[in-house]
Enzyme design. Structure first.
Site, PDB file in Angstrom:
ATOM      1  N   HIS A  18     -86.458  23.529  36.275  1.00  0.00           N
ATOM      2  CA  HIS A  18     -85.507  22.766  36.281  1.00  0.00           C
ATOM      3  C   HIS A  18     -84.225  23.424  35.705  1.00  0.00           C
ATOM      4  CE1 HIS A  18     -88.027  19.067  37.304  1.00  0.00           C
ATOM      5  NE2 HIS A  18     -89.036  19.888  36.687  1.00  0.00           N
ATOM      6  N   GLU A 199     -99.075  14.633  37.042  1.00  0.00           N
ATOM      7  CA  GLU A 199     -98.751  15.453  35.517  1.00  0.00           C
ATOM      8  C   GLU A 199     -99.311  14.300  34.747  1.00  0.00           C
ATOM      9  OE1 GLU A 199     -94.540  15.609  34.828  1.00  0.00           O
ATOM     10  OE2 GLU A 199     -94.890  16.969  32.960  1.00  0.00           O
ATOM     11  N   ASP A 277     -91.092  25.335  34.007  1.00  0.00           N
ATOM     12  CA  ASP A 277     -90.668  23.972  34.187  1.00  0.00           C
ATOM     13  C   ASP A 277     -89.345  23.548  33.374  1.00  0.00           C
ATOM     14  OD1 ASP A 277     -91.036  21.106  34.699  1.00  0.00           O
ATOM     15  OD2 ASP A 277     -92.641  20.663  33.292  1.00  0.00           O
ATOM     16  N   ASP A 278     -89.252  23.582  32.011  1.00  0.00           N
ATOM     17  CA  ASP A 278     -88.248  23.268  31.291  1.00  0.00           C
ATOM     18  C   ASP A 278     -88.306  24.426  30.226  1.00  0.00           C
ATOM     19  OD1 ASP A 278     -86.743  20.948  32.605  1.00  0.00           O
ATOM     20  OD2 ASP A 278     -89.061  20.373  32.187  1.00  0.00           O
TER      21      ASP A 278
HETATM   22  N1  HPA Z   1     -91.766  16.137  34.770  1.00  0.00           N
HETATM   23  C1  HPA Z   1     -90.901  15.170  35.247  1.00  0.00           C
HETATM   24  N2  HPA Z   1     -89.774  15.238  35.315  1.00  0.00           N
HETATM   25  C2  HPA Z   1     -89.099  16.425  34.757  1.00  0.00           C
HETATM   26  C3  HPA Z   1     -89.674  17.450  34.149  1.00  0.00           C
HETATM   27  C4  HPA Z   1     -91.196  17.001  34.197  1.00  0.00           C
HETATM   28  O1  HPA Z   1     -91.966  17.989  33.980  1.00  0.00           O
HETATM   29  N3  HPA Z   1     -88.966  18.226  33.705  1.00  0.00           N
HETATM   30  C5  HPA Z   1     -87.689  17.825  34.274  1.00  0.00           C
HETATM   31  N4  HPA Z   1     -87.751  16.796  34.763  1.00  0.00           N
HETATM   32 ZN    ZN Z   2     -91.037  19.581  36.329  1.00  0.00          ZN
END
Ligand code: HPA
Ligand code: ZN
Length: 332
Positions: A18, A199, A277-278
């Site tokens: 992201h 997740e 991911d982040d």
């Molecule tokens: N999951 C859901 N939404 C998100 C994530 C994630 O890992 N990272 C940024 N938005």
């Molecule tokens: Zn994500």
């Protein structure tokens, strides 16, 4: 060669990133000063210290607040350029980048601001680093279906610049079925489809993403392990899972990296990939995710190669480009 050098040197694709989650505390601080935005932190160190999460929602609250410093085209350029520069340092040669338009449009910042900033940085990275990149427009699932439809309409001038449409944000209570109609429209428009599922949410959300959204990939998907039939299906159809180890640890999906199931899934023949991911929120970019796995699990050079090969196989690159990288890794 040590495992660390292999991780660093092997060509990789990143498929679950992201862009708003790659905002460094330093850039957040600089942009807050530039725009006179007040942050609830007294220093860069305090920002870093605040990144302790209990679950997905506790992270999302801080992540959406952090994105509030992004205001003009130059900010979005700087964000994208910093990430792509990091890709260059890590030997990521191709990346498929998610962005959350609603995080910005809800603050009055339109596609005409963030898209030119993103695209300028992506073009520059192609020229200077030889990195190819695609954009994935993600809908926020905590918002209503109507907002996703509006976002799809607002994106129209940029359809040619967007490869795929995705689904992110708070998973529990917002199953893929909520967005069946808007994804049908996105598919008809020719976009590839991805969705976060499994997740925090149950395996049934992964089935919904497959059966109702017709996804090309699942983001995360680690909870597929709770359903034997689903694991068989994912293996048989080779539907990729974009797994994010440090994210799973930081958001308490697992308590210890030793519990991570990515190698179990790989050995079962699922098309799993490693992603960050982040990265600035979860304590590591892509190579640090590989390192964290290598430190906790029984991993050798063959496993690193298999995961790197999977990253290209699971990408939206042409078959020709995929083979180019897969053959290159196989010969290493
Ligand atoms: N999951 C859901 N939404 C998100 C994530 C994630 O890992 N990272 C940024 N938005
Ligand atoms: Zn994500």
């Amino acid at each position: 060669m040590s495992l660390s050098s292999i991780i660093n040197n092997i060509p990789k694709a990143e498929l679950h990133l992201h862009i708003e989650g790659s905002l460094t505390p330093e850039l957040m601080w600089r942009l807050a000063e530039k725009h006179s935005v007040s942050l609830p932190y007294a220093s860069v160190e305090e920002i870093e210290a605040a990144y302790n999460f209990e679950d997905l929602q506790s992270f999302l609250d801080i992540y959406y607040a952090g994105a509030g410093v992004l205001k003009d085209e130059d900010d979005f350029f700087a964000l994208m350029w910093e990430y792509l520069t990091r890709c260059h340092q890590e030997n990521i040669v191709h990346t498929e980048i998610m962005f959350d338009p609603q995080t910005h449009t809800e603050r009055g910042i339109g596609f005409d601001v963030f898209m030119p900033g993103f695209l300028k940085a992506m073009k520059k990275a192609e020229g200077e680093y030889g990195i190819s990149s695609f954009l994935i427009m993600s809908f926020l699932r905590h918002l209503p279906e109507s907002s996703a439809f509006e976002t799809l309409a607002l994106a129209e001038p940029y359809y040619g610049d967007i490869k795929a449409v995705g689904l992110d944000s708070s998973e529990l209570g917002h199953p893929p079925s909520k967005f069946e109609r808007v994804f049908k429209k996105a598919k008809a428009l020719g976009f590839k489809i991805v969705a976060h599922a499994g997740e925090e949410g149950p395996a049934s959300y992964i089935w919904e993403a497959i059966e109702l959204l017709d996804v090309d990939r699942i983001d995360h998907g680690v909870r597929c392990q709770e359903d034997e039939r689903l694991m068989d299906y994912l293996q048989e159809k080779q539907i990729p899972l974009t797994v994010c180890p440090l994210s799973n640890l930081k958001l308490c999906v697992i308590d210890d990296m030793k519990q991570h199931n990515i190698i179990t899934l790989l050995e079962r023949g699922l098309l799993v990939t490693v992603n960050s991911d982040d990265p600035t929120y979860f304590g590591g970019f892509l190579n640090e995710n590989f390192e964290a796995l290598a430190n906790a699990l029984d991993i050798n050079e063959g496993v690193i190669k298999a995961l790197a090969i999977n990253s290209f196989k699971a990408s939206f690159l042409s078959e020709e480009r995929k083979s180019l990288f897969v053959d290159k890794i196989a010969q290493m």
